[in-house]
Design a protein around this motif. Sequence first.
Motif, mmCIF file in Angstrom:
data_model
loop_
_atom_site.group_PDB
_atom_site.id
_atom_site.type_symbol
_atom_site.label_atom_id
_atom_site.label_comp_id
_atom_site.label_asym_id
_atom_site.label_seq_id
_atom_site.Cartn_x
_atom_site.Cartn_y
_atom_site.Cartn_z
ATOM 1 N N LEU A 81 0.830 -1.203 0.000
ATOM 2 C CA LEU A 81 0.000 0.000 0.000
ATOM 3 C C LEU A 81 0.865 1.254 0.000
ATOM 4 C CD1 LEU A 81 -2.837 -0.976 2.534
ATOM 5 C CD2 LEU A 81 -2.739 -1.349 0.063
ATOM 6 N N LEU A 82 1.961 1.210 0.760
ATOM 7 C CA LEU A 82 2.872 2.344 0.804
ATOM 8 C C LEU A 82 3.542 2.588 -0.541
ATOM 9 C CD1 LEU A 82 4.635 2.169 4.272
ATOM 10 C CD2 LEU A 82 3.439 4.118 3.299
ATOM 11 N N ASN A 83 3.688 1.534 -1.324
ATOM 12 C CA ASN A 83 4.295 1.660 -2.648
ATOM 13 C C ASN A 83 3.283 2.101 -3.697
ATOM 14 O OD1 ASN A 83 6.893 0.975 -1.859
ATOM 15 N ND2 ASN A 83 6.581 -1.214 -2.196
ATOM 16 N N GLY A 84 2.051 2.419 -3.248
ATOM 17 C CA GLY A 84 1.061 2.944 -4.173
ATOM 18 C C GLY A 84 0.013 1.967 -4.642
ATOM 19 N N ALA A 85 0.038 0.739 -4.106
ATOM 20 C CA ALA A 85 -0.938 -0.258 -4.538
ATOM 21 C C ALA A 85 -2.290 -0.022 -3.869
ATOM 22 C CB ALA A 85 -0.443 -1.668 -4.205
ATOM 23 N N ASP A 86 -3.338 -0.412 -4.548
ATOM 24 C CA ASP A 86 -4.656 -0.466 -3.945
ATOM 25 C C ASP A 86 -4.839 -1.837 -3.298
ATOM 26 O OD1 ASP A 86 -5.726 1.401 -6.752
ATOM 27 O OD2 ASP A 86 -5.687 2.143 -4.688
ATOM 28 N N LEU A 87 -5.875 -2.005 -2.501
ATOM 29 C CA LEU A 87 -6.111 -3.284 -1.826
ATOM 30 C C LEU A 87 -6.919 -4.192 -2.740
ATOM 31 C CD1 LEU A 87 -5.786 -4.999 0.737
ATOM 32 C CD2 LEU A 87 -7.947 -4.022 1.545
ATOM 33 N N MET A 88 -6.335 -5.335 -3.076
ATOM 34 C CA MET A 88 -6.988 -6.287 -3.955
ATOM 35 C C MET A 88 -7.857 -7.247 -3.139
ATOM 36 S SD MET A 88 -5.546 -4.865 -6.459
ATOM 37 C CE MET A 88 -6.224 -5.843 -7.806
ATOM 38 N N LEU A 89 -8.858 -7.806 -3.777
ATOM 39 C CA LEU A 89 -9.779 -8.711 -3.088
ATOM 40 C C LEU A 89 -9.078 -9.923 -2.453
ATOM 41 C CD1 LEU A 89 -12.845 -8.634 -5.511
ATOM 42 C CD2 LEU A 89 -12.684 -7.622 -3.230
ATOM 43 N N PRO A 90 -8.047 -10.522 -3.105
ATOM 44 C CA PRO A 90 -7.385 -11.661 -2.460
ATOM 45 C C PRO A 90 -6.701 -11.298 -1.135
ATOM 46 C CG PRO A 90 -6.859 -11.590 -4.789
ATOM 47 C CD PRO A 90 -7.527 -10.297 -4.461
ATOM 48 N N GLY A 91 -6.419 -10.020 -0.927
ATOM 49 C CA GLY A 91 -5.741 -9.597 0.298
ATOM 50 C C GLY A 91 -6.679 -9.307 1.452
ATOM 51 N N ILE A 92 -7.982 -9.377 1.220
ATOM 52 C CA ILE A 92 -8.962 -9.103 2.281
ATOM 53 C C ILE A 92 -9.316 -10.400 2.986
ATOM 54 C CG2 ILE A 92 -11.258 -8.202 2.802
ATOM 55 C CD1 ILE A 92 -11.053 -6.515 0.240
ATOM 56 N N ILE A 93 -9.176 -10.417 4.300
ATOM 57 C CA ILE A 93 -9.484 -11.612 5.081
ATOM 58 C C ILE A 93 -10.994 -11.688 5.293
ATOM 59 C CG2 ILE A 93 -9.146 -12.808 7.271
ATOM 60 C CD1 ILE A 93 -6.452 -11.334 7.509
ATOM 61 N N ILE A 94 -11.604 -12.756 4.790
ATOM 62 C CA ILE A 94 -13.049 -12.927 4.923
ATOM 63 C C ILE A 94 -13.387 -14.373 5.273
ATOM 64 C CG2 ILE A 94 -13.575 -11.089 3.260
ATOM 65 C CD1 ILE A 94 -14.281 -13.450 1.269
ATOM 66 N N GLU A 189 -0.746 -6.487 -7.745
ATOM 67 C CA GLU A 189 -0.164 -5.729 -6.653
ATOM 68 C C GLU A 189 -0.030 -4.242 -6.975
ATOM 69 O OE1 GLU A 189 2.594 -9.270 -4.732
ATOM 70 O OE2 GLU A 189 3.494 -7.411 -5.402
ATOM 71 N N GLY A 190 -0.088 -3.898 -8.237
ATOM 72 C CA GLY A 190 0.205 -2.531 -8.625
ATOM 73 C C GLY A 190 -0.866 -1.550 -8.235
ATOM 74 N N GLY A 191 -0.465 -0.257 -8.169
ATOM 75 C CA GLY A 191 -1.416 0.811 -7.898
ATOM 76 C C GLY A 191 -0.996 2.044 -8.654
ATOM 77 N N SER A 192 -1.852 3.042 -8.624
ATOM 78 C CA SER A 192 -1.567 4.244 -9.394
ATOM 79 C C SER A 192 -0.539 5.142 -8.725
ATOM 80 C CB SER A 192 -2.864 5.040 -9.598
ATOM 81 O OG SER A 192 -3.353 5.495 -8.360
ATOM 82 N N GLY A 193 -0.401 4.987 -7.388
ATOM 83 C CA GLY A 193 0.536 5.847 -6.673
ATOM 84 C C GLY A 193 -0.003 7.225 -6.409
ATOM 85 N N ASP A 194 -1.306 7.459 -6.671
ATOM 86 C CA ASP A 194 -1.873 8.794 -6.507
ATOM 87 C C ASP A 194 -2.154 9.147 -5.065
ATOM 88 O OD1 ASP A 194 -1.803 9.087 -9.172
ATOM 89 O OD2 ASP A 194 -3.957 8.845 -9.537
ATOM 90 N N ASP A 195 -1.863 8.209 -4.148
ATOM 91 C CA ASP A 195 -2.186 8.482 -2.754
ATOM 92 C C ASP A 195 -1.129 9.349 -2.079
ATOM 93 O OD1 ASP A 195 -0.556 6.180 -3.160
ATOM 94 O OD2 ASP A 195 -0.641 5.808 -1.005
ATOM 95 N N GLU A 196 -0.010 9.606 -2.760
ATOM 96 C CA GLU A 196 1.014 10.443 -2.151
ATOM 97 C C GLU A 196 0.783 11.890 -2.551
ATOM 98 O OE1 GLU A 196 4.869 9.053 -2.948
ATOM 99 O OE2 GLU A 196 4.634 7.213 -1.829
ATOM 100 N N GLU A 197 0.955 12.767 -1.603
ATOM 101 C CA GLU A 197 0.670 14.169 -1.855
ATOM 102 C C GLU A 197 1.937 14.997 -1.837
ATOM 103 O OE1 GLU A 197 -2.733 12.211 0.073
ATOM 104 O OE2 GLU A 197 -0.768 12.645 0.880
ATOM 105 N N GLU A 198 1.884 16.129 -2.525
ATOM 106 C CA GLU A 198 2.981 17.083 -2.453
ATOM 107 C C GLU A 198 2.367 18.462 -2.212
ATOM 108 O OE1 GLU A 198 3.381 17.645 -7.290
ATOM 109 O OE2 GLU A 198 5.101 17.124 -6.080
ATOM 110 N N GLU A 199 3.131 19.308 -1.573
ATOM 111 C CA GLU A 199 2.623 20.634 -1.253
ATOM 112 C C GLU A 199 2.395 21.450 -2.521
ATOM 113 O OE1 GLU A 199 1.700 21.810 1.549
ATOM 114 O OE2 GLU A 199 2.382 20.177 2.813
ATOM 115 N N ASP A 200 1.370 22.274 -2.484
ATOM 116 C CA ASP A 200 1.076 23.161 -3.607
ATOM 117 C C ASP A 200 2.065 24.322 -3.578
ATOM 118 O OD1 ASP A 200 -1.682 25.405 -4.399
ATOM 119 O OD2 ASP A 200 -0.036 24.660 -5.625
ATOM 120 N N GLY A 201 2.950 24.348 -4.548
ATOM 121 C CA GLY A 201 3.963 25.369 -4.555
ATOM 122 C C GLY A 201 3.532 26.477 -5.474
#
Length: 201
Positions: A81-94, A189-201
């Motif tokens: 998740l820290l590397n930008g991945a979203d949570l996939m269904l196989p990773g959810i404990i049910i 495992e991949g994700g868009s990586g859009d969850d990381e933010e940067e300050e508006d300069g």
Amino acid sequence: TSFPGITEADLNILIPNKDEIIASKIYTFGGESLLLYIHNRDCVFFQLEKEKTFYPSVYTLWKHPQLLPVFTTHPPVLRQLLNGADLMLPGIIIDEAKGIRAYCDGKLEKGDRIAINVSTNSAPIAVGSTHRSSEDMYMAVRRGKGVDILHCYGDQLWAAGSRVEVPDLGPPVLPTNATGMEEMDEEEEGGSGDDEEEEDG
């Protein structure tokens, strides 16, 4: 209310009426604008400006872990998740025997806010929106995306605050016949990586 799991008294503790709240706009690497509501250095809530939807930060969820519905995953998934991945269904404990009710009692709609914790600690480590409804998650038979992750412990939103570590709130109650132990496919495992933010300069 916007958050059924929080009372007005709880909200007054999180955001005392007389205390100063700092509102700040930032942009994600993907170009989306976010409004941050900061109290005592920590982001308490953030808002996707285009959706007008409020989300609690992990700092808020640690004080009120029942604020949102929760999915549980395994500790190694946090790194993904820290590397930008979203949570996939196989990773959810049910408990697959519950059918559609395995996914938050069958009550989720696509786009609902949801928190993520791990099997060793009930303290949420991420927050996002459901990629599918409970019914569609069930119909997907454990394949594909489950949650679009917006913010997680260790990201820049967390780092901009007090950087408090994840508290130990004890392990969550896991399903009796838990599945979700399988490793996620490399292609999932991949994700868009859009969850990381940067300050508006």
